[in-house]
Write an enzyme that holds these catalytic residues in place. Structure first.
Site, PDB file in Angstrom:
ATOM      1  N   HIS A  50       0.837  -1.212   0.000  1.00 31.53           N
ATOM      2  CA  HIS A  50       0.000   0.000   0.000  1.00 31.53           C
ATOM      3  C   HIS A  50       0.872   1.263   0.000  1.00 31.53           C
ATOM      4  O   HIS A  50       0.567   2.237  -0.695  1.00 31.53           O
ATOM      5  CB  HIS A  50      -0.884   0.054   1.254  1.00 31.53           C
ATOM      6  CG  HIS A  50      -1.846  -1.090   1.402  1.00 31.53           C
ATOM      7  ND1 HIS A  50      -1.711  -2.040   2.377  1.00 31.53           N
ATOM      8  CD2 HIS A  50      -2.965  -1.410   0.706  1.00 31.53           C
ATOM      9  CE1 HIS A  50      -2.715  -2.908   2.281  1.00 31.53           C
ATOM     10  NE2 HIS A  50      -3.479  -2.555   1.284  1.00 31.53           N
ATOM     11  N   GLY A  65      -2.723  -1.387  -7.178  1.00 28.65           N
ATOM     12  CA  GLY A  65      -1.626  -2.343  -7.251  1.00 28.65           C
ATOM     13  C   GLY A  65      -1.856  -3.386  -8.337  1.00 28.65           C
ATOM     14  O   GLY A  65      -2.986  -3.838  -8.544  1.00 28.65           O
TER      15      GLY A  65
HETATM   16  P1  AMP Z   1      -6.593  -3.631  -0.371  1.00 26.58           P
HETATM   17  O1  AMP Z   1      -6.407  -2.828   0.855  1.00 26.58           O
HETATM   18  O2  AMP Z   1      -6.163  -5.059  -0.238  1.00 26.58           O
HETATM   19  O3  AMP Z   1      -7.946  -3.461  -1.001  1.00 26.58           O
HETATM   20  O4  AMP Z   1      -5.579  -3.033  -1.431  1.00 26.58           O
HETATM   21  C1  AMP Z   1      -5.561  -1.662  -1.726  1.00 26.58           C
HETATM   22  C2  AMP Z   1      -4.651  -1.426  -2.893  1.00 26.58           C
HETATM   23  O5  AMP Z   1      -3.330  -1.884  -2.579  1.00 26.58           O
HETATM   24  C3  AMP Z   1      -5.077  -2.194  -4.153  1.00 26.58           C
HETATM   25  O6  AMP Z   1      -4.887  -1.357  -5.280  1.00 26.58           O
HETATM   26  C4  AMP Z   1      -4.132  -3.366  -4.164  1.00 26.58           C
HETATM   27  O7  AMP Z   1      -3.907  -3.871  -5.450  1.00 26.58           O
HETATM   28  C5  AMP Z   1      -2.874  -2.730  -3.612  1.00 26.58           C
HETATM   29  N1  AMP Z   1      -1.963  -3.743  -3.077  1.00 26.58           N
HETATM   30  C6  AMP Z   1      -2.246  -4.730  -2.194  1.00 26.58           C
HETATM   31  N2  AMP Z   1      -1.168  -5.519  -2.005  1.00 26.58           N
HETATM   32  C7  AMP Z   1      -0.177  -5.023  -2.795  1.00 26.58           C
HETATM   33  C8  AMP Z   1       1.175  -5.408  -3.044  1.00 26.58           C
HETATM   34  N3  AMP Z   1       1.746  -6.460  -2.456  1.00 26.58           N
HETATM   35  N4  AMP Z   1       1.896  -4.659  -3.913  1.00 26.58           N
HETATM   36  C9  AMP Z   1       1.330  -3.584  -4.539  1.00 26.58           C
HETATM   37  N5  AMP Z   1       0.065  -3.171  -4.339  1.00 26.58           N
HETATM   38  C10 AMP Z   1      -0.687  -3.876  -3.489  1.00 26.58           C
END
Ligand code: AMP
Length: 284
Positions: A38, A150
């Site tokens: 994040h 991401g």
């Molecule tokens: P989430 O909180 O899981 O909904 O993720 C929020 C954002 O963070 C989304 O755009 C995800 O794709 C991104 N994200 C989660 N894990 C990763 C990672 N390991 N590397 C890059 N971006 C990530």
């Protein structure tokens, strides 16, 4: 000092002030429980815009009835201090009632079935309606110039890009690379559900995808058999089940044509009750 904004009104007046000052706005939507993945999105947004708004909202609309909405990790105090440290300008952290004042039966944004009915959408019916609806709402609230997502959630990005194009939203989406642990495991809030022994198995999913990538780069086009071998490999590595390992066109998410040069290898597999996602972009 970072602003902590709980209401749409507070968010809108902040945004208006920045707009009047001629500043550009970058937006990073999250469900909190922030990790280095994040934070890489926050850095990307900072480089590309004057002000950065991060939302922290565990969106009930994108969870199925038997999924982990209730036990999804909520760590708002830690998230706030990380965001402060990474110089976000504001965090938007609405309650469920603030986001869905009329309950969750409301107008939905639905992306095309050909993109949402496969992979994650096939395993999680209704999931992408929840994602596109909440992101469309957040975009209307924040009105950013750019929004950073991401690559980790590859299908999500493709679906959102389609939504932005189809609905002519004046927002540029940026896809940031996957951040991994030292042993190659894609970082995810759900990794903390893993037991110690599952943690040793988890990185093998990426290893299996890398061997598909190497085979493709050395000229193998028999995607189906490459994926079948990878499924067998991760099962023998100790995964409990594999939802899918597939090679697709990276934009349309359709099976690749013979001349396609931009592919993605996508995977979802389960260790106990925990589903892990991973993918590798293959540009030839
Ligand atoms: P989430 O909180 O899981 O909904 O993720 C929020 C954002 O963070 C989304 O755009 C995800 O794709 C991104 N994200 C989660 N894990 C990763 C990672 N390991 N590397 C890059 N971006 C990530």
């Amino acid at each position: 000092m970072m602003d902590v904004l709980e209401s749409v009104d507070a968010l809108r007046s902040k945004v208006q002030k920045w707009r009047e000052a001629g500043l550009t706005i970058g937006f990073v939507p999250t469900m909190g429980n922030l990790h280095a993945g994040h934070l890489s999105l926050v850095e990307e947004a900072r480089q590309k815009s004057d002000k950065v708004i991060v939302s922290v909202f565990v969106n009930p609309l994108q969870f199925g009835p038997n999924e982990d909405f209730d036990r999804y990790p909520r760590t708002f105090e830690a998230d706030k201090s990380l965001l402060q440290q990474y110089q976000a300008d504001a965090v938007f952290c609405p309650s469920v009632n603030e986001m869905y004042p009329h309950g969750q039966t409301q107008t939905l944004v639905t992306a095309p079935e050909r993109m949402t009915g496969i992979l994650e959408g096939e395993k999680r019916p209704g999931h992408f309606d929840g994602v596109t609806t909440v992101v469309a709402k957040l975009f209307n609230m924040v009105q950013p110039d750019i929004a950073v997502f991401g690559q980790k959630d590859f299908q999500q990005f493709a679906v959102l890009q389609q939504m932005v194009e189809d609905l002519a939203m004046p927002i540029t989406l940026i896809r940031a690379p996957i951040v991994r642990s030292e042993v190659g495991l894609a970082l995810s809030s759900r990794n903390q559900y893993l037991t110690e022994s599952q943690r040793l198995i988890a990185p093998k999913l990426f290893v299996a995808l890398q061997s598909i990538e190497m085979a493709i780069q050395s000229g193998n086009r028999n995607y189906e058999s490459l994926c079948q071998s990878a499924v067998q490999q991760v099962i023998s590595d100790g995964f409990d089940s594999v939802d899918y390992i597939q090679v697709l066109n990276s934009v349309s998410l359709e099976p690749p044509g013979v001349d396609d040069r931009s592919l993605v290898i996508v995977a979802a597999a389960k260790l106990g009750n925990t589903r892990l996602l991973d993918n590798i972009l293959v540009i030839m």
